[in-house]
Design a protein around this motif. Structure first.
Motif, PDB file in Angstrom:
ATOM      1  N   ALA A   1       2.756  -2.573 -11.212  1.00 34.59           N
ATOM      2  CA  ALA A   1       1.742  -2.555 -10.155  1.00 34.59           C
ATOM      3  C   ALA A   1       0.950  -1.256 -10.172  1.00 34.59           C
ATOM      4  CB  ALA A   1       2.403  -2.758  -8.796  1.00 34.59           C
ATOM      5  N   LEU A   2       1.627  -0.141 -10.391  1.00 31.51           N
ATOM      6  CA  LEU A   2       0.936   1.151 -10.456  1.00 31.51           C
ATOM      7  C   LEU A   2       0.003   1.217 -11.658  1.00 31.51           C
ATOM      8  CD1 LEU A   2       3.794   3.593  -9.444  1.00 31.51           C
ATOM      9  CD2 LEU A   2       1.622   3.309  -8.248  1.00 31.51           C
TER      10      LEU A   2
ATOM     11  N   ALA B   1       5.965  10.547   5.109  1.00 37.07           N
ATOM     12  CA  ALA B   1       7.268  10.872   4.516  1.00 37.07           C
ATOM     13  C   ALA B   1       7.231  10.801   2.998  1.00 37.07           C
ATOM     14  CB  ALA B   1       8.342   9.926   5.050  1.00 37.07           C
ATOM     15  N   ALA B   2       6.250  10.087   2.450  1.00 33.16           N
ATOM     16  CA  ALA B   2       6.110   9.969   0.992  1.00 33.16           C
ATOM     17  C   ALA B   2       5.141  11.005   0.429  1.00 33.16           C
ATOM     18  CB  ALA B   2       5.633   8.566   0.634  1.00 33.16           C
ATOM     19  N   GLY B   3       4.707  11.960   1.251  1.00 33.66           N
ATOM     20  CA  GLY B   3       3.780  12.988   0.790  1.00 33.66           C
ATOM     21  C   GLY B   3       2.326  12.577   0.840  1.00 33.66           C
ATOM     22  N   VAL B   4       2.023  11.493   1.574  1.00 38.39           N
ATOM     23  CA  VAL B   4       0.653  10.992   1.694  1.00 38.39           C
ATOM     24  C   VAL B   4       0.046  11.525   2.993  1.00 38.39           C
ATOM     25  CG1 VAL B   4      -0.772   8.913   1.911  1.00 38.39           C
ATOM     26  CG2 VAL B   4       1.263   8.901   0.439  1.00 38.39           C
ATOM     27  N   ARG B   5      -1.153  12.055   2.913  1.00 39.42           N
ATOM     28  CA  ARG B   5      -1.846  12.467   4.146  1.00 39.42           C
ATOM     29  C   ARG B   5      -2.350  11.221   4.861  1.00 39.42           C
ATOM     30  NH1 ARG B   5      -7.071  14.316   5.891  1.00 39.42           N
ATOM     31  NH2 ARG B   5      -7.984  13.904   3.834  1.00 39.42           N
TER      32      ARG B   5
ATOM     33  N   GLY C   1       3.795   6.030  -5.161  1.00 37.18           N
ATOM     34  CA  GLY C   1       3.866   6.095  -6.613  1.00 37.18           C
ATOM     35  C   GLY C   1       2.835   7.034  -7.205  1.00 37.18           C
ATOM     36  N   LEU C   2       1.636   7.026  -6.651  1.00 29.16           N
ATOM     37  CA  LEU C   2       0.595   7.929  -7.155  1.00 29.16           C
ATOM     38  C   LEU C   2       0.917   9.386  -6.827  1.00 29.16           C
ATOM     39  CD1 LEU C   2      -2.759   6.028  -6.469  1.00 29.16           C
ATOM     40  CD2 LEU C   2      -1.426   6.163  -8.569  1.00 29.16           C
TER      41      LEU C   2
ATOM     42  N   VAL D   1       0.834  -1.203   0.000  1.00 28.97           N
ATOM     43  CA  VAL D   1       0.000   0.000   0.000  1.00 28.97           C
ATOM     44  C   VAL D   1       0.868   1.252   0.000  1.00 28.97           C
ATOM     45  CG1 VAL D   1      -1.789   1.279   1.237  1.00 28.97           C
ATOM     46  CG2 VAL D   1      -1.877  -1.216   1.164  1.00 28.97           C
ATOM     47  N   ARG D   2       1.935   1.228   0.775  1.00 27.57           N
ATOM     48  CA  ARG D   2       2.823   2.383   0.815  1.00 27.57           C
ATOM     49  C   ARG D   2       3.447   2.636  -0.558  1.00 27.57           C
ATOM     50  NH1 ARG D   2       7.814   5.392   0.562  1.00 27.57           N
ATOM     51  NH2 ARG D   2       8.065   6.544   2.504  1.00 27.57           N
TER      52      ARG D   2
END
Length: 357
Positions: free
Chosen positions: A348-349, A48-52, A24-25, A18-19
């Motif tokens: 996968a993306l 840290a990956a820019g995901v809320r 990737g998105l 999921v991470r």
């Protein structure tokens, strides 16, 4: 596109997957939120990956009061999303209950099922209900094995597709195989490696049955890398029967272990697309596994598959590989070829985006 991921309690492959998708998105310019228990953020670092990241109390066991609170929390977390992608049966059922009935404003609900239930009784009955909720509530169900797809289809799922779950890139070993084997006490004997959680699903009782022998000389050393609720039970049996088995606990040097192993073995009751098997193929280590779930499709003809629960067949397969260096080299070569063919993160993306279309 606004995508919301919902994930329950996880310590391994599901959380990493999921991470990877979420990061990737974000890298491709999409807006992404992830909802799950606080320890998921602690382990996998979505922010840290820019995901809320929104904390949602998704427990690992069904509980009426806690689940009702989780449904409300998920509903708030995914508000405004174009796509809600839940991972796992518990998270998928909560997401299906959290979304309104099918309206023009309702986001697309995609659920990926990473595991099959291997327990029965009350727990099995409860999870059967959750399966029906997912099958009837999800717009698309992604599955890691054909048997899961057949089950979802039989329960009424309208759109069932195979999931693409790649293993992360395998880093280079930090030590030589000789150093690793010496540290484990396997200098002059074959090393049989298992990377698995110490849990009921992994069929470790069959692995110990196989390890008990008899063996041709020199006998192999079985090393199990992983942790879990069965550690105490396994330790007692290993000591009582003086089995040639060592429990390594959780390890961060799996690439080193794979490079040092003569063969890697899985005795699982069920597996989907286990990342540990994918990593082993990429490492070019011979593979022996039970022919369950998604394993035959993942391994293909690049490993030896045996029936689940057949300790004699498992022992015979291990003996075949460790007794003949040429045989071991042949299986190592075909494993490496298969590992090079496995899908990566880009595939996968693209698969996920196709499901969101």
């Amino acid at each position: 596109m606004r995508v919301a991921y919902v994930v329950g309690t996880t310590t391994g492959g599901t959380g990493r997957h999921v991470r990877m998708l979420a990061a990737g998105l974000v890298a491709r310019g999409h807006r992404v939120v992830a909802a799950g228990p606080p320890d998921v953020e602690e382990q996998f670092g979505f922010r840290a990956a820019g995901v809320r990241f929104v904390e949602v109390p998704v427990s690992d066991r069904p509980h009426p009061v806690n689940d009702a609170r989780a449904v409300l929390s998920v509903r708030r977390a995914v508000r405004g999303a174009d796509v809600v992608h839940a991972h796992g049966l518990r998270a998928g059922a909560l997401a299906a209950l959290a979304l309104p009935r099918r309206t023009k404003e309702r986001p697309l609900l995609v659920v990926t099922l990473h595991n099959a239930l291997t327990a029965g009784g009350f727990v099995g009955a409860v999870y059967g209900v959750l399966e029906r909720i997912v099958a009837r509530g999800a717009d698309r169900v992604l599955v890691v094995s054909p048997d899961l797809g057949e089950r979802m289809g039989a329960l009424g799922a309208r759109d069932v597709r195979p999931a693409v779950v790649p293993a992360p890139p395998l880093r280079e070993p930090g030590r030589t195989p000789e150093e690793v084997r010496a540290g484990l006490g396997a200098d002059d004997r074959p090393l049989v490696l298992t990377v698995a959680r110490l849990a009921q699903q992994k069929g470790l009782e069959t692995l110990l049955d196989a390890a008990a022998g008899p063996w041709q000389e020199p006998p192999p050393l079985f090393a199990i890398a992983g942790e879990g609720p069965l550690r105490g039970e396994l330790e007692l049996r290993i000591a009582a029967e003086r089995l040639p088995v060592v429990l390594l606990g959780n390890r961060d040097d799996v690439p080193d272990l794979l490079a040092a192993a003569t063969v890697a073995v899985w005795a699982s009751r069920w597996e989907g697309l286990p990342l540990s098997v994918s990593e082993t193929l990429k490492a070019g280590t011979p593979v022996i596994a039970t022919a369950v779930g998604g394993v035959p499709g993942l391994v293909g003809d690049a490993g030896i598959l045996v029936p689940y629960g057949d300790a004699d067949a498992l022992r015979a397969a291990v003996q075949k590989v460790i007794a003949d260096p040429a045989e071991a080299a042949r299986w190592a070569a075909v494993a490496a070829r298969r590992g090079a063919e496995l899908p990566g993160e880009d595939e996968a993306l693209e698969s996920a985006l196709s499901a969101y279309a």
